[in-house]
Design a protein around this motif. Structure first.
Motif, short mmCIF file in Angstrom:
data_model
loop_
_atom_site.label_atom_id
_atom_site.label_comp_id
_atom_site.label_asym_id
_atom_site.label_seq_id
_atom_site.Cartn_x
_atom_site.Cartn_y
_atom_site.Cartn_z
N PHE A 321 23.46 -1.44 2.16
CA PHE A 321 24.80 -1.05 1.71
C PHE A 321 24.73 -0.45 0.30
CE2 PHE A 321 27.81 -3.90 4.45
CZ PHE A 321 27.18 -3.45 5.60
N GLY A 322 23.91 -1.05 -0.56
CA GLY A 322 23.82 -0.59 -1.93
C GLY A 322 23.23 0.80 -2.07
N ALA A 323 22.29 1.14 -1.18
CA ALA A 323 21.71 2.48 -1.21
C ALA A 323 22.75 3.54 -0.86
CB ALA A 323 20.53 2.56 -0.23
N PHE A 324 23.77 3.15 -0.13
CA PHE A 324 24.85 4.06 0.22
C PHE A 324 25.92 4.09 -0.86
CE2 PHE A 324 29.06 4.66 2.25
CZ PHE A 324 28.89 5.95 2.77
N SER A 325 26.31 2.89 -1.32
CA SER A 325 27.40 2.79 -2.30
C SER A 325 27.30 1.47 -3.05
CB SER A 325 28.75 2.88 -1.58
OG SER A 325 29.80 2.38 -2.38
N ALA A 326 27.27 1.54 -4.36
CA ALA A 326 27.25 0.32 -5.17
C ALA A 326 28.51 -0.50 -4.95
CB ALA A 326 27.11 0.68 -6.65
N ASP A 327 29.65 0.17 -4.75
CA ASP A 327 30.90 -0.54 -4.49
C ASP A 327 30.83 -1.31 -3.18
OD1 ASP A 327 32.00 0.47 -6.80
OD2 ASP A 327 33.05 2.11 -5.81
N MET A 328 30.25 -0.69 -2.17
CA MET A 328 30.15 -1.33 -0.87
C MET A 328 29.26 -2.57 -0.95
SD MET A 328 29.31 0.67 2.66
CE MET A 328 29.22 -0.15 4.25
N ARG A 329 28.17 -2.49 -1.69
CA ARG A 329 27.30 -3.65 -1.87
C ARG A 329 28.05 -4.76 -2.61
NH1 ARG A 329 21.39 -4.96 -3.07
NH2 ARG A 329 21.62 -7.02 -4.02
N ALA A 330 28.76 -4.41 -3.66
CA ALA A 330 29.45 -5.42 -4.47
C ALA A 330 30.48 -6.17 -3.64
CB ALA A 330 30.11 -4.76 -5.67
N ILE A 331 31.19 -5.45 -2.77
CA ILE A 331 32.17 -6.12 -1.91
C ILE A 331 31.47 -7.05 -0.93
CG2 ILE A 331 33.92 -5.76 -0.11
CD1 ILE A 331 34.54 -3.05 -1.52
N ALA A 332 30.41 -6.55 -0.28
CA ALA A 332 29.69 -7.36 0.70
C ALA A 332 29.08 -8.60 0.05
CB ALA A 332 28.61 -6.53 1.37
N GLU A 333 28.62 -8.46 -1.19
CA GLU A 333 27.99 -9.58 -1.88
C GLU A 333 28.97 -10.74 -2.08
OE1 GLU A 333 24.43 -9.97 -5.09
OE2 GLU A 333 25.90 -8.36 -5.36
N GLN A 334 30.23 -10.42 -2.24
CA GLN A 334 31.23 -11.48 -2.41
C GLN A 334 31.29 -12.41 -1.19
OE1 GLN A 334 35.11 -10.54 -4.34
NE2 GLN A 334 34.45 -8.41 -4.13
N PHE A 335 31.05 -11.87 -0.01
CA PHE A 335 31.09 -12.69 1.19
C PHE A 335 30.03 -13.79 1.13
CE2 PHE A 335 33.51 -9.09 2.48
CZ PHE A 335 34.30 -9.48 3.54
N PHE A 336 28.85 -13.45 0.61
CA PHE A 336 27.77 -14.43 0.49
C PHE A 336 28.02 -15.40 -0.65
CE2 PHE A 336 25.73 -10.72 2.46
CZ PHE A 336 25.07 -11.31 3.54
N GLU A 337 28.49 -14.87 -1.77
CA GLU A 337 28.63 -15.69 -2.97
C GLU A 337 29.83 -16.63 -2.92
OE1 GLU A 337 26.56 -15.90 -5.50
OE2 GLU A 337 25.19 -14.40 -4.67
N ASN A 338 30.87 -16.24 -2.22
CA ASN A 338 32.14 -16.98 -2.30
C ASN A 338 32.48 -17.80 -1.07
OD1 ASN A 338 32.51 -15.79 -4.82
ND2 ASN A 338 33.63 -14.05 -3.98
N GLY A 339 31.54 -17.93 -0.14
CA GLY A 339 31.80 -18.77 1.02
C GLY A 339 32.74 -18.13 2.03
N TRP A 340 32.57 -16.84 2.26
CA TRP A 340 33.42 -16.14 3.22
C TRP A 340 32.72 -15.93 4.56
CZ3 TRP A 340 35.36 -11.50 -0.32
CH2 TRP A 340 36.05 -12.04 -1.42
#
Length: 595
Positions: A321-340
Motif C-alpha cells: 500500500f505504501g509503495a502506491f500511496s503513503a496516505d493509504m499505508r497510514a490509514i491501513a496501519e491504523q487497523f493494526f495499531e488500534n485494534g480494528w
C-alpha cells in the motif's frame, strides 16, 4: 492453527462503539433515536410533499443523524455476534437490538414513501435546487424504487416480519457453520481450517479435506436445503408483492446497475470460459496430473508453497500500500495499531472475511480468518482495501458513504493487486514467481468466472423454485453441476461429492443475487489498474478522490471521472484481456522453468 501464525491474539477492540452489550450508552442511543423518530414523525408525517428544498434538506439531515444512531448500535452487536456466535447472551442482545431498530425504522418509514410518491415534475424541480446538493443522489436513488413500494402499513408488516423470516434463517445458517466441525482424517476441523487444506501441496491431504467437508455437509444437507428453499421462497413472495419483474431486479436496483449492464457483464464473462479451461490445462501439467479434480484446483505448484506469519502478512500489505500511496499505508496501519482487526480462527467465530464500515463517526472494522496461506495475505489486502475505502468515504456522511456492492469491490481488488505485484517484485526465482502468479490467477478466476458461474446457479435455482416449487437437495445439486461444469470444460473433473457444495455458500442466503458484484468489481479494477500502470503517480490522487466520494454519485458517474464508460457493453473486455495476458504470462513462466 492460528497460534502458529502469530495471529491468535489479534482480536478487535469494539470499545470505540460501546463498552459491551450492557453499556448504558447503547441503550441511551436507542432511547434517543426512539424519541427523535417520534418527533420526526410528528413534524413531517403527511407533509413531505409540501416541503421546499431547504426544509427537505433539513428533514433528511435529521433522518440521517437518527439512522446513524440506530446503525451504530446495530453494527456493534453484529460485530460482537460475528466473533461470539455461540454466546446465547449475545444472540439475545442481537435480537433485542434488531427489534428496537426495526421499530424505530417503522416510525420514520413514511418519509421515504411520501418522497417516492411525489409527482415526477415536483421531485425533479426540488432535486435541481442547490440546497439539496448533498443529498441529491440519496434522494434520486430512493425514487428508483417508487414502482415497487407498498403502502406504509404493508411496509411495516414486512419490516417486522423480517426478523423472523430471512434474517432468522441467515442467523441459523451462520451459527450452524460456526459450530460445525468436519472430520478430516480423525481431526475435527472448522470450515476455515478444512478449506485451507485444499491449498496444501500433498494431494492426499486435499482429497481427505474434500471428502471430510462433503461428509459434514451431507449430514447437514436436510437443514441447509430447507434454509435455501425458505430464503428463496421468502424472496419470491416479496418480489411478487412488490411487482419486481425479475428475481434479480431488487439487487440490480441496490447495486445501481441496469439490467443491460449486468447482462452484458455475465455474457462477456461466460463467453470467455475458455480461459479457465486453458489455465487448468496448464495447471494439470504443472502438477503432473492426468486428471485434475475439483480438490486440486487450488493446489500450490510443487516447490513453491509458502506460509506467512501474521507479522509478515502485515508487512507485505503495508509495504504494498505504501509503495502506491503513503496516505493509504497510514490509514491501513491504523487497523493494526488500534485494534480494528480480528484475525484468528477461533471457537464461536464466523467464517469468511469482511470489512464493516460501521458509522462515519467511528471507523471500519475488519474480520479475517488467518491461517498463513498466500491466499490469506491476499484476503487481508482485500479487506484492508475495503477498510481504506470506507475510512476515506466517512466525510460523505451516513447516507452517502456506502457504495453499492458493484463499486464497493473496487478498492479491495485494487489492494489485492498491489499486494500481488509487491510480492512478485520481491521474488527472483522464476518457479516461485510462477507459484505466485498461479495463486493470483486462481483467486482472480474465483472472483470473476466462479462468481458468474454461481450467478448462473442462483438464476437457475430461483427460477426453478418459482416454477417447480420446493427443490430437493438432488435437484439443487443438478442445477449446481449444470452451471459449474461449463466453466471448467474438460479441464477439471467434478467429483460426486462436489454436487452438494452449493450448500455452504452464505452469499446465496445473506444477499441473494450478490455474487456477480465480485466479477463486476474485479474487471472494473483490472481496467483501473491498467490505467495506473499507464499514468503512474498521476493516477494516485484521482484514485483516492474516487474512494473518498463513497456512494455520493452513481457508479458510472464516479468511474466516468477516470475516463471509463460502464455503459459500454465492451467495457468488460478490458479486464478480461488482462486476465488473458496473465494466463499467457503463466504459460511463458512455465516454459522458462521447463514445464
Amino acid at each position: 492453527m492460528s497460534q502458529a501464525t502469530g495471529a491468535d491474539n489479534v482480536r478487535w477492540d469494539l470499545s470505540d462503539l460501546y463498552a459491551g452489550p450492557d453499556d448504558p450508552q447503547l441503550a441511551a442511543d436507542l432511547d434517543a433515536a426512539e424519541q427523535e423518530a417520534a418527533a420526526f414523525r410528528d413534524t413531517y408525517h403527511g407533509r413531505v410533499a409540501e416541503l421546499d428544498a431547504g426544509a427537505l434538506t433539513e428533514a433528511v439531515a435529521l433522518l440521517e443523524a437518527l439512522e446513524q444512531k440506530v446503525s451504530r448500535a446495530g453494527t456493534y452487536i453484529q460485530l460482537l455476534h460475528a466473533v461470539r456466535t455461540d454466546d446465547p447472551e449475545v444472540g439475545a442482545a442481537l435480537t433485542r437490538i434488531q427489534e428496537r431498530g426495526t421499530a424505530i425504522g417503522n416510525q420514520v418509514l413514511f418519509f421515504q414513501l411520501e418522497w417516492q410518491a411525489l409527482a415526477e415534475e415536483r421531485a425533479a424541480a426540488l432535486l435541481a435546487e442547490p440546497a439539496l446538493a448533498r443529498y441529491r443522489h440519496y434522494l434520486e436513488t430512493a425514487r428508483r424504487y417508487s414502482p415497487y413500494r407498498l403502502s406504509e402499513p404493508e411496509e411495516k408488516v414486512l419490516a417486522e416480519k423480517q426478523l423472523t423470516a430471512r434474517a432468522a434463517w441467515n442467523r441459523l445458517f451462520d451459527e450452524t457453520f460456526a459450530r460445525l466441525r468436519f472430520d478430516v482424517a480423525g481431526e475435527a476441523l472448522s470450515e476455515e481450517e478444512v478449506l485451507s487444506r485444499l491449498k496444501r501441496e500433498d494431494r492426499e491431504t486435499r482429497r481427505q479435506a474434500a471428502e471430510g467437508f462433503t461428509s459434514g455437509l451431507q449430514e447437514q444437507l436436510p437443514l441447509l436445503t430447507h434454509i435455501f428453499n425458505t430464503v428463496a421462497s421468502d424472496k419470491a413472495i416479496e418480489d411478487r408483492l412488490r411487482g419486481f419483474p425479475h428475481w434479480l431486479t431488487e439487487r440490480n436496483l441496490d447495486n445501481e446497475a441496469s439490467d443491460a449492464m449486468v447482462e452484458a457483464l455475465v455474457g462477456r464473462v461466460t463467453a470467455r470460459y475458455d480461459l479457465v479451461e486453458r489455465y487448468y490445462g496448464l495447471k494439470a501439467r504443472l502438477l503432473g496430473l492426468d486428471t485434475l479434480y475439483d480438490y486440486d484446483r487450488y493446489a500450490p505448484i510443487p516447490g513453491t508453497q509458502r506460509t506467512f506469519t501474521w507479522g509478515q502478512a502485515r508487512e507485505t500489505v503495508l509495504d504494498a500500500f505504501g509503495a502506491f500511496s503513503a496516505d493509504m499505508r497510514a490509514i491501513a496501519e491504523q487497523f493494526f495499531e488500534n485494534g480494528w482487526i480480528d484475525a484468528p480462527v477461533a471457537e464461536g467465530k464466523g467464517g469468511g472475511a469482511f470489512s464493516h464500515p460501521a458509522t462515519p463517526d467511528v471507523h471500519p472494522y475488519v474480520l479475517v480468518n488467518f491461517t498463513g496461506t498466500p491466499s490469506d495475505v491476499m484476503t487481508l489486502a482485500h479487506e484492508l482495501g475495503h477498510g481504506v475505502h470506507q475510512y476515506l468515504a466517512r466525510d460523505q456522511g451516513h447516507f452517502n458513504a456506502d457504495t453499492p456492492l458493484t463499486t464497493a469491490e473496487t478498492a479491495s481488488v485494487f489492494g489485492e493487486m498491489l499486494a500481488f505485484e509487491h510480492l512478485m517484485g520481491q521474488e527472483d526465482d522464476p518457479r516461485a514467481r510462477l507459484g505466485l502468479l498461479c495463486n493470483k490467477l486462481e483467486e482472480m478466476f474465483a472472483t470473476v468466472f466462479r462468481q458468474v458461474a454461481m450467478n448462473r446457479f442462483e438464476h437457475a435455482a430461483h427460477t426453478a423454485r418459482r416454477d417447480e416449487g420446493e427443490l430437493s437437495a438432488e435437484r439443487l445439486g443438478e442445477l449446481w453441476l449444470e452451471t459449474q461444469r461449463p466453466m471448467f470444460g474438460d479441464s477439471v473433473t467434478l467429483s460426486e461429492g462436489y454436487r452438494i457444495w452449493w450448500s455452504y455458500i452464505p452469499h446465496f442466503l445473506h444477499v441473494p443475487g450478490y455474487v456477480y458484484a465480485y466479477a463486476f468489481g474485479e474487471l472494473l479494477t483490472l481496467a483501473l489498474y491498467e490505467r495506473y500502470r499507464e499514468e503512474g503517480a498521476a493516477f494516485v490522487p484521482r484514485y483516492q478522490e474516487l474512494l473518498a466520494a463513497g456512494g455520493s454519485e452513481a457508479p458510472e458517474a464516479l468511474v466516468g471521472r477516470l475516463g471509463m464508460d460502464l455503459t459500454d457493453p465492451g467495457f468488460w473486455d478490458q479486464g478480461l484481456a488482462v486476465l488473458e495476458s496473465m494466463v499467457a504470462r503463466a504459460e511463458a513462466l512455465a516454459a522458462e522453468v521447463g514445464e
